[in-house]
Enzyme design. Structure first.
Site, PDB file in Angstrom:
ATOM      1  N   HIS A  91       0.829  -1.226   0.000  1.00 21.50           N
ATOM      2  CA  HIS A  91       0.000   0.000   0.000  1.00 21.50           C
ATOM      3  C   HIS A  91       0.861   1.273   0.000  1.00 21.50           C
ATOM      4  O   HIS A  91       0.496   2.274   0.607  1.00 21.50           O
ATOM      5  CB  HIS A  91      -0.950   0.030   1.204  1.00 21.50           C
ATOM      6  CG  HIS A  91      -1.953  -1.075   1.217  1.00 21.50           C
ATOM      7  ND1 HIS A  91      -3.224  -0.940   0.726  1.00 21.50           N
ATOM      8  CD2 HIS A  91      -1.870  -2.352   1.668  1.00 21.50           C
ATOM      9  CE1 HIS A  91      -3.895  -2.073   0.886  1.00 21.50           C
ATOM     10  NE2 HIS A  91      -3.089  -2.955   1.442  1.00 21.50           N
ATOM     11  N   ASN A 164     -10.369  -2.710   2.530  1.00 23.17           N
ATOM     12  CA  ASN A 164     -10.044  -2.745   1.103  1.00 23.17           C
ATOM     13  C   ASN A 164     -11.308  -2.508   0.287  1.00 23.17           C
ATOM     14  O   ASN A 164     -12.407  -2.482   0.832  1.00 23.17           O
ATOM     15  CB  ASN A 164      -9.479  -4.118   0.728  1.00 23.17           C
ATOM     16  CG  ASN A 164      -7.988  -4.251   1.037  1.00 23.17           C
ATOM     17  OD1 ASN A 164      -7.288  -3.263   1.239  1.00 23.17           O
ATOM     18  ND2 ASN A 164      -7.515  -5.475   1.078  1.00 23.17           N
ATOM     19  N   TYR A 378       0.751  -3.941  12.194  1.00 23.16           N
ATOM     20  CA  TYR A 378       0.717  -2.527  11.786  1.00 23.16           C
ATOM     21  C   TYR A 378       1.530  -1.632  12.725  1.00 23.16           C
ATOM     22  O   TYR A 378       2.305  -0.793  12.272  1.00 23.16           O
ATOM     23  CB  TYR A 378      -0.737  -2.044  11.658  1.00 23.16           C
ATOM     24  CG  TYR A 378      -1.422  -2.641  10.445  1.00 23.16           C
ATOM     25  CD1 TYR A 378      -1.636  -4.012  10.350  1.00 23.16           C
ATOM     26  CD2 TYR A 378      -1.829  -1.851   9.382  1.00 23.16           C
ATOM     27  CE1 TYR A 378      -2.238  -4.574   9.241  1.00 23.16           C
ATOM     28  CE2 TYR A 378      -2.440  -2.404   8.270  1.00 23.16           C
ATOM     29  CZ  TYR A 378      -2.647  -3.767   8.201  1.00 23.16           C
ATOM     30  OH  TYR A 378      -3.237  -4.325   7.102  1.00 23.16           O
TER      31      TYR A 378
END
Ligand code: HDE
Length: 712
Positions: A91, A164, A378
């Site tokens: 991304h 998404n 993350y």
């Protein structure tokens, strides 16, 4: 629960009184402190010294060597040398915008999350859309999944919904993510291709990993080449929980639905755009917001009662499965509006740090094994990408609520903590900051009290075992043209795969288990032997089709914000241009006047009209439709202009609405085209109406078989 601490007396509870609940621009206001406007200001070094000469290094003589003591030059170059930070592992290419979310009503029966309880409250959001495979500078219109990450700056903390534009994923367990990403990223020896999955390692992996079959067919569908970021759906993908004030938990799946409808590019257009305007999606979003065409999405959830957890033919914890809307309809919760572009790409869009683990009371995780891994990944990745554990202090990531806890120091710490105690319990700071016990509202976060009774084991649940039924459901739910696009996409991508055994494996072991006709057509295009029916026994399923999955059923009700190119040369009928512009404006659509060059064009009655761009400057791929006004001299000029003729042929090939007004009708003969539902000839309001109706249909699908023969 039995080990709960005694409740803290109310008087000692940490208050939320520092929070101004009437302030709907809380995030933007909090960013104000950090925004820097240089207008009227002196140029200074980072230490505040005014700079007298920003053009010349300090040297020993005008032609002599540079001097090490030049702290001004050294500071400037040193800072420059460290300007780049690592791009996101996936991304990396993205674009962001500010906005707000507003709940339709009080959803307290479903969740105690404050931002979903108060319909008067506007919760600030920052959204980042992205592609997955390509690096930061790669093209926007490649065939890829799009990230749809939303940061809600709620009164109860930051909530990140990191989703998404497709509702399922390639793998079922987080431990496979590095394998998947290594496979889809460019080939390791030559770093090709940039931005796409049409290469051996991707197809090698997915053809060996049947659990990817469902997501791969989504990636081969039109969903992977969205028309714009404004016309994409978003999905939370995993099953989450919502918990209400009584502590009742329900499973939910998150959905974002754009009010502008869901639609896509056609493949040839997407490929051309990747060259003609690498920033196509980024530019579209930016311009829409600048023009006041604020994009909007409705947030909704599919709600599954706990007792229905096992009521489906698939496991709701399996991220390769969606819950068909025909089985569980979407409950609308509220609307998100994006209404402000960032001031600085790096400071905001590049440094924003999403994490699915950022949740607020009223929302909780499920045991989806992919989600569980994401909860770790993350924060971990931000630590190296953003240089340490203080990334939450970067302005774009800061909560709108003041943060107090015992965490201290580390790289890039910017908070100056005043108290002496960075531990708890303490008495030197009278025990502050203190815990807040869970409560019906405004309480401290409490994880859902889920009972787990299991053996420690490395095993995939048997209920995750059916990899093909939903891929088949998706294919069956497509309209005829969408099916053709899927066949073409598999054929294109596998055609780029060098190793024939990989192509054959994908056709025989994956596609043949999804749909034999799909496998047969792809095999034919690749010159492979006709495949036999798949050998995997699929369970009986209750649903053959899910109309909600087809974009043919997701068109908007109007043509708001659509873009129309008006082609003109000297001698054009000026009144026709005015009439079209007026009519489009009334519909909320936009027109741009294009000439053979960027110089103004003269109308038949002698007026000079400035153009927005030349036809080469704004190619047909940048528009939804084309209008050619009459005017004998203009049409004569356009008929002999290769760029203009190509413009029309290309718009025709990409199935766009075209209106030929007055003398422009002659172009039909020049181009050897025939009138159809989207190629409209006429000079009256009826023809305008037909033109707008065709734009509303997004594409003239019935033209597609014919358009294949057009050499544009
Ligand atoms: Fe991500 N993903 N992901 N992902 N993902 C990242 O985080 C990861 C997955 C998604 O605009 C990274 O900050 C793992 C599913 C978006 O900044 C990284 C797994 C979904 C974005 C990471 C997944 C997503 C990311 C890279 C499997 C849809 C961009 C940089 C367990 C629901 C957010 C970063 C933005 C970004 C890890 C799977 C969506 C490496 C380990 C499923 C939209 O941490």
């Amino acid at each position: 629960m039995s080990t709960k601490k005694p409740a803290t007396p109310k008087s000692e509870l940490a208050g939320t009184d520092t929070l101004d609940r009437s302030n709907t621009n809380a995030k933007l206001d909090s960013l104000e402190t950090f925004r820097s406007d240089a207008t009227g200001q002196a140029l200074r070094t980072n230490q505040g010294v005014k700079v007298a000469d920003n053009q010349n290094t300090l040297k020993a003589g005008a032609r002599g060597p540079s001097l090490l003591e030049d702290f001004i030059m050294r500071e400037k170059i040193t800072h420059f040398d460290h300007e780049r930070i690592p791009e996101r592992i996936v991304h990396a290419r993205g674009t962001g915008a500010h906005g707000y979310f507003q709940s339709y009503e009080n959803h307290s029966a479903l969740t105690k999350a404050g931002f979903l309880r108060d319909p008067a409250k506007k919760t600030p959001v920052f959204v980042r859309f992205s592609t997955v495979q390509g690096p930061r500078g790669s093209g926007d219109t490649v065939r890829d999944v799009r990230g749809f990450a939303v940061k809600f700056f709620t009164d109860e903390g930051v909530y990140d919904l990191v989703g998404n534009n497709m509702p399922v994923f390639f793998i079922q367990d987080a431990i496979k993510f590095p394998d998947f990403v290594h496979a889809v990223k460019p080939e390791p020896h030559n770093e090709m291709p940039t931005g796409g999955s049409a290469h051996d390692t991707f197809w090698d992996f997915v053809s060996l990993q049947p659990e990817s079959a469902h997501m791969v067919i989504w990636a081969m569908s039109d969903r992977a080449i969205p028309k714009s970021l404004r016309s994409m759906q978003g999905f939370g993908v995993h099953t989450f929980r919502m918990i209400n004030a009584e502590g009742k938990s329900r499973f939910v799946k998150f959905h974002w639905r754009p009010t502008a409808g869901t639609c896509s590019l056609v493949w040839d257009e997407a490929q051309k755009l990747a060259g003609k305007d690498t920033d196509y999606h980024r530019r579209d979003l930016w311009e829409a917001i600048e023009m006041g065409d604020y994009p909007e999405w409705e947030l909704g959830v599919q709600v599954i009662e706990e007792e229905n957890e096992h009521a489906f033919e698939f496991d709701i914890l399996d991220p390769t499965k969606l819950i068909p809307e025909e089985l569980v309809p979407i409950t609308p919760l509220g609307k998100m509006t994006l209404n402000r572009n960032p001031d600085n790409f790096f400071a905001e869009t590049e440094q924003v740090a999403f994490c699915p683990g950022h949740i607020v009371p009223g929302i909780d995780f499920s045991n989806d094994p992919l989600l569980q891994g994401r909860l770790f990944s993350y924060t971990d990745t931000q630590i190296s990408r953003l240089g340490g554990p203080n990334f939450h202090e970067i302005p774009i990531n800061r909560s709108v609520i003041p943060i107090h806890n015992g965490q201290r120091d580390a790289q890039h710490r910017s908070t100056i903590d005043k108290g002496r105690a960075s531990y708890e319990p303490n008495s030197v700071d009278s025990g502050w900051p203190k815990e807040t016990p869970p409560a019906a509202v405004d309480g401290g976060f409490e994880s859902y009290y889920e009972r787990i009774d299991a053996n420690k084991i490395r095993q995939r649940s048997e209920s995750f075992g059916d990899h093909f039924s939903q891929a088949r459901l998706f294919f069956n739910s497509m309209s005829d043209h969408e099916k053709e696009h899927i066949i073409a996409a598999y054929s294109f991508e596998l055609g780029k795969v060098e190793r024939e055994f990989i192509r054959a494996r994908q056709v025989n072991e994956i596609l043949a288990n999804i749909d034999l006709e799909l496998a047969r057509r792809v095999a034919q295009n690749l010159g492979l032997p006709a495949p036999k029916a798949g050998t995997v026994q699929l369970p009986k399923t209750s649903l053959d089709r899910s109309p909600a999955l087809s974009q043919a059923n997701l068109l908007p009700a109007d043509i708001k914000t659509r873009k129309v190119a008006i082609l003109a040369a000297d001698g054009v009928d000026g009144a026709a241009i005015d009439a079209m512009k007026k009519a489009l404006k009334a519909e909320g659509a936009h027109a741009k006047l294009l000439g053979p060059t960027s110089a103004p064009v003269k109308t038949a009655d002698g007026k000079s009209l400035p153009v927005d761009a030349s036809m080469e400057g704004l190619p047909s791929v940048a528009f939804d439709a084309v209008f050619v006004p009459g005017g004998a001299t203009s049409i004569k000029a356009l008929s002999g202009n290769g760029v203009a003729l190509h413009y029309l042929l290309e718009a025709y090939k990409h199935l766009k609405a075209i209106a030929l007004h007055g003398e422009a009708k002659q172009l039909l003969d020049v181009l050897k085209l025939e009138v159809d539902a989207g190629l409209i000839v006429g000079a009256d309001t009826k023809s305008f109406k037909a033109f707008f109706a065709a734009i509303g249909q997004h594409r003239v699908w019935e033209r597609e078989p014919k358009a294949k023969a057009v050499p544009a």
